[in-house]
Write a protein that holds these residues in place. Sequence first.
Motif, PDB file in Angstrom:
ATOM      1  N   GLU A  13       0.843  -1.193   0.000  1.00 43.14           N
ATOM      2  CA  GLU A  13       0.000   0.000   0.000  1.00 43.14           C
ATOM      3  C   GLU A  13       0.881   1.246   0.000  1.00 43.14           C
ATOM      4  OE1 GLU A  13      -3.430  -0.164   0.012  1.00 43.14           O
ATOM      5  OE2 GLU A  13      -3.232  -2.348  -0.072  1.00 43.14           O
ATOM      6  N   PHE A  14       0.490   2.247  -0.783  1.00 38.77           N
ATOM      7  CA  PHE A  14       1.185   3.524  -0.760  1.00 38.77           C
ATOM      8  C   PHE A  14       0.563   4.379   0.338  1.00 38.77           C
ATOM      9  CE2 PHE A  14       1.802   2.030  -5.116  1.00 38.77           C
ATOM     10  CZ  PHE A  14       3.176   2.135  -5.214  1.00 38.77           C
ATOM     11  N   THR A  15       1.392   5.004   1.164  1.00 39.11           N
ATOM     12  CA  THR A  15       0.882   5.729   2.325  1.00 39.11           C
ATOM     13  C   THR A  15       1.218   7.214   2.309  1.00 39.11           C
ATOM     14  OG1 THR A  15       2.864   5.088   3.558  1.00 39.11           O
ATOM     15  CG2 THR A  15       0.914   3.686   3.811  1.00 39.11           C
ATOM     16  N   ALA A  22      -4.104   3.553  -3.446  1.00 39.51           N
ATOM     17  CA  ALA A  22      -3.272   2.910  -4.475  1.00 39.51           C
ATOM     18  C   ALA A  22      -2.358   1.863  -3.839  1.00 39.51           C
ATOM     19  CB  ALA A  22      -2.449   3.945  -5.215  1.00 39.51           C
ATOM     20  N   SER A  23      -2.191   0.747  -4.547  1.00 41.68           N
ATOM     21  CA  SER A  23      -1.296  -0.309  -4.092  1.00 41.68           C
ATOM     22  C   SER A  23      -0.580  -0.923  -5.287  1.00 41.68           C
ATOM     23  CB  SER A  23      -2.068  -1.382  -3.326  1.00 41.68           C
ATOM     24  OG  SER A  23      -3.006  -2.020  -4.161  1.00 41.68           O
ATOM     25  N   MET A  24       0.458  -1.711  -4.987  1.00 44.27           N
ATOM     26  CA  MET A  24       1.298  -2.288  -6.035  1.00 44.27           C
ATOM     27  C   MET A  24       1.705  -3.701  -5.654  1.00 44.27           C
ATOM     28  SD  MET A  24       5.171  -1.160  -6.976  1.00 44.27           S
ATOM     29  CE  MET A  24       5.640  -1.539  -5.313  1.00 44.27           C
ATOM     30  N   ARG A  40       5.069  -4.629 -12.581  1.00 45.52           N
ATOM     31  CA  ARG A  40       4.232  -4.467 -11.404  1.00 45.52           C
ATOM     32  C   ARG A  40       2.773  -4.387 -11.821  1.00 45.52           C
ATOM     33  NH1 ARG A  40       7.325   0.788  -9.192  1.00 45.52           N
ATOM     34  NH2 ARG A  40       6.257   1.659 -10.971  1.00 45.52           N
ATOM     35  N   VAL A  41       1.887  -4.807 -10.936  1.00 43.30           N
ATOM     36  CA  VAL A  41       0.457  -4.610 -11.128  1.00 43.30           C
ATOM     37  C   VAL A  41       0.027  -3.561 -10.113  1.00 43.30           C
ATOM     38  CG1 VAL A  41      -1.842  -5.638 -10.990  1.00 43.30           C
ATOM     39  CG2 VAL A  41       0.028  -6.927 -12.018  1.00 43.30           C
ATOM     40  N   MET A  42      -0.529  -2.480 -10.618  1.00 45.51           N
ATOM     41  CA  MET A  42      -0.987  -1.373  -9.780  1.00 45.51           C
ATOM     42  C   MET A  42      -2.504  -1.456  -9.660  1.00 45.51           C
ATOM     43  SD  MET A  42       2.042  -0.026  -9.593  1.00 45.51           S
ATOM     44  CE  MET A  42       1.931   1.616  -8.951  1.00 45.51           C
ATOM     45  N   GLU A  43      -3.027  -1.172  -8.472  1.00 47.78           N
ATOM     46  CA  GLU A  43      -4.468  -1.118  -8.247  1.00 47.78           C
ATOM     47  C   GLU A  43      -4.808   0.206  -7.588  1.00 47.78           C
ATOM     48  OE1 GLU A  43      -6.210  -4.342  -6.094  1.00 47.78           O
ATOM     49  OE2 GLU A  43      -5.525  -5.838  -7.530  1.00 47.78           O
TER      50      GLU A  43
END
Length: 115
Positions: A13-15, A22-24, A40-43
Amino acid sequence: MIINHEKNIKSKEFTSPEVKGASMKAIISPKEGWEGHVMRVMEIEEGGYTPKHSHDWPHINYMLEGKGTLLLDGKENEVEAGSYAYIPKNALHQFKNVGKGKFKFICIVPEEGHK
């Protein structure tokens, strides 16, 4: 050689305050034998976004699911499953989820671009 499934990879998780929802997942990297690059798969969750940013490396994106926008060179571009983009080094960019559900895409960067 590696054969696996994305569901088996832990999300990061991006913080940062400049990011929302957003996460990767790092799928393939030098650790798996692909020297010099990382796939990478980004969500991005509904209403979420990545930071507006630029960096010293290019990257390639392929949209897998959902609807979003890609801010590139000051222009908001609509993207959806099947869309793709090449983002040159030092280009200001940002992804946003503008649809229902998750916005998901592949991001391929040089190894130095993966943190």
